[in-house]
Enzyme design. Structure first.
Site, PDB file in Angstrom:
ATOM      1  N   SER A 276      16.219 -49.992  53.023  1.00 36.52           N
ATOM      2  CA  SER A 276      16.973 -50.770  52.035  1.00 36.52           C
ATOM      3  C   SER A 276      18.399 -50.249  51.865  1.00 36.52           C
ATOM      4  O   SER A 276      18.690 -49.080  52.139  1.00 36.52           O
ATOM      5  CB  SER A 276      16.270 -50.732  50.683  1.00 36.52           C
TER       6      SER A 276
HETATM    7  N1  SAH Z   1      11.022 -47.970  51.358  1.00 36.84           N
HETATM    8  C1  SAH Z   1      11.418 -48.079  52.744  1.00 36.84           C
HETATM    9  C2  SAH Z   1      11.840 -49.472  53.160  1.00 36.84           C
HETATM   10  C3  SAH Z   1      10.788 -50.464  52.995  1.00 36.84           C
HETATM   11  S1  SAH Z   1      10.739 -51.766  54.156  1.00 36.84           S
HETATM   12  C4  SAH Z   1      12.509 -47.101  53.117  1.00 36.84           C
HETATM   13  O1  SAH Z   1      12.994 -46.370  52.249  1.00 36.84           O
HETATM   14  O2  SAH Z   1      12.860 -47.067  54.294  1.00 36.84           O
HETATM   15  C5  SAH Z   1       9.130 -52.311  53.671  1.00 36.84           C
HETATM   16  C6  SAH Z   1       8.006 -51.550  54.301  1.00 36.84           C
HETATM   17  O3  SAH Z   1       6.804 -52.011  53.715  1.00 36.84           O
HETATM   18  C7  SAH Z   1       7.878 -51.780  55.799  1.00 36.84           C
HETATM   19  O4  SAH Z   1       7.892 -50.572  56.479  1.00 36.84           O
HETATM   20  C8  SAH Z   1       6.547 -52.505  55.925  1.00 36.84           C
HETATM   21  O5  SAH Z   1       5.852 -52.195  57.106  1.00 36.84           O
HETATM   22  C9  SAH Z   1       5.804 -52.003  54.702  1.00 36.84           C
HETATM   23  N2  SAH Z   1       4.691 -52.844  54.234  1.00 36.84           N
HETATM   24  C10 SAH Z   1       4.599 -54.193  54.220  1.00 36.84           C
HETATM   25  N3  SAH Z   1       3.399 -54.577  53.711  1.00 36.84           N
HETATM   26  C11 SAH Z   1       2.736 -53.437  53.372  1.00 36.84           C
HETATM   27  C12 SAH Z   1       1.451 -53.176  52.801  1.00 36.84           C
HETATM   28  N4  SAH Z   1       0.604 -54.147  52.488  1.00 36.84           N
HETATM   29  N5  SAH Z   1       1.089 -51.892  52.598  1.00 36.84           N
HETATM   30  C13 SAH Z   1       1.926 -50.861  52.926  1.00 36.84           C
HETATM   31  N6  SAH Z   1       3.152 -51.056  53.481  1.00 36.84           N
HETATM   32  C14 SAH Z   1       3.551 -52.329  53.697  1.00 36.84           C
END
Ligand code: SAH
Length: 232
Positions: free
Chosen positions: A80
């Site tokens: 993000s």
């Molecule tokens: N917080 C992260 C960015 C998040 S991007 C950072 O600091 O880099 C969103 C992430 O959520 C992705 O890696 C995606 O694979 C994950 N995601 C999506 N659905 C999910 C779920 N049901 N459980 C766990 N992770 C999930």
């Protein structure tokens, strides 16, 4: 003969300069992208000024680590924008003794920011490769107060709950009930909510006396929250 050497030397010089430049870029990001907007909470600003974001960004995008936007981290996912990381962190109103759950580890950057502020961070990532990479990286950077679980964050992490705060960093269509159940009374959750692939609202949830109060904060774009059954 001389020119190629000169070019090589200049390239090396630029590369070294760019490396040394990261702390400066980080400081500038805090001033221009955070303080100049509405990030004022001391612990959040201190964490954002400390965590080396460049370590969480893939090498090919590293020079853009401190730009004012999200960046690809592989597997179709993103890290993000610094402002959004800070805004979501600040909104949780964290205290040092808090136990926090993050859903969507991604690069591990947000988890590191949280780990600078609170005692323990639990984070869940559904994409195996990302979960493994972040776990190794966070350990190597000394974030021993972060536990990374690989799996579907929809179910939360019951064995370690209830949590003082929960942050979901993937865009969901509905609020996962297990997360609400694992939030302490008096606790707070932040989650991007809205239709699939559309613009979503960053929503803050406060749990008091078993009741949930919701407040929409701002429009955001996030990669989608997926479920284990969506994946091949
Ligand atoms: N917080 C992260 C960015 C998040 S991007 C950072 O600091 O880099 C969103 C992430 O959520 C992705 O890696 C995606 O694979 C994950 N995601 C999506 N659905 C999910 C779920 N049901 N459980 C766990 N992770 C999930």
């Amino acid at each position: 003969m001389r020119l190629p050497w000169l070019i090589l030397l200049a390239g090396f010089g630029i590369a070294c300069f760019a490396q040394e430049d990261y702390p400066i870029q980080r400081k500038k990001m805090v001033e221009t992208q955070l303080k100049a907007r509405d990030i004022y909470e001391r612990a959040t600003l201190a964490a954002m000024a400390k965590v080396p974001r460049e370590q969480f960004v893939p090498e090919e995008y590293r020079m853009y680590s401190y730009t004012d936007g999200p960046l690809p981290i592989g597997e179709g996912q993103t890290i993000s924008q610094p402002y959004i990381v800070a805004y979501m962190t600040q909104t949780l109103g964290l205290k040092a003794h808090h136990k926090v759950l993050e859903v969507g580890t991604g690069s591990g950057y947000q988890a590191a920011v949280l780990a600078e502020i609170v005692d323990s961070v639990y984070t869940i990532e559904i994409v195996h490769a990302l979960g493994l990479r972040s776990r190794t990286l966070l350990k190597s950077l000394g974030y021993h107060n972060v536990q990374v679980k690989i799996g579907d964050g929809y179910h939360g992490w019951k064995e370690n709950g209830p949590f003082d705060a929960i942050m979901v960093t993937a865009g969901a269509e509905t609020i996962p009930q297990p997360l609400v159940d694992q939030l302490k009374d008096g606790g707070r959750m932040i989650i991007p909510l809205g239709p699939h692939k559309g613009v979503r609202q960053l929503v803050r949830l406060d749990k008091k006396n078993g009741k949930i109060r919701k407040k929409s904060l701002m429009a955001v774009r996030f990669v989608p929250f997926t479920r284990s059954d969506d994946r091949p």
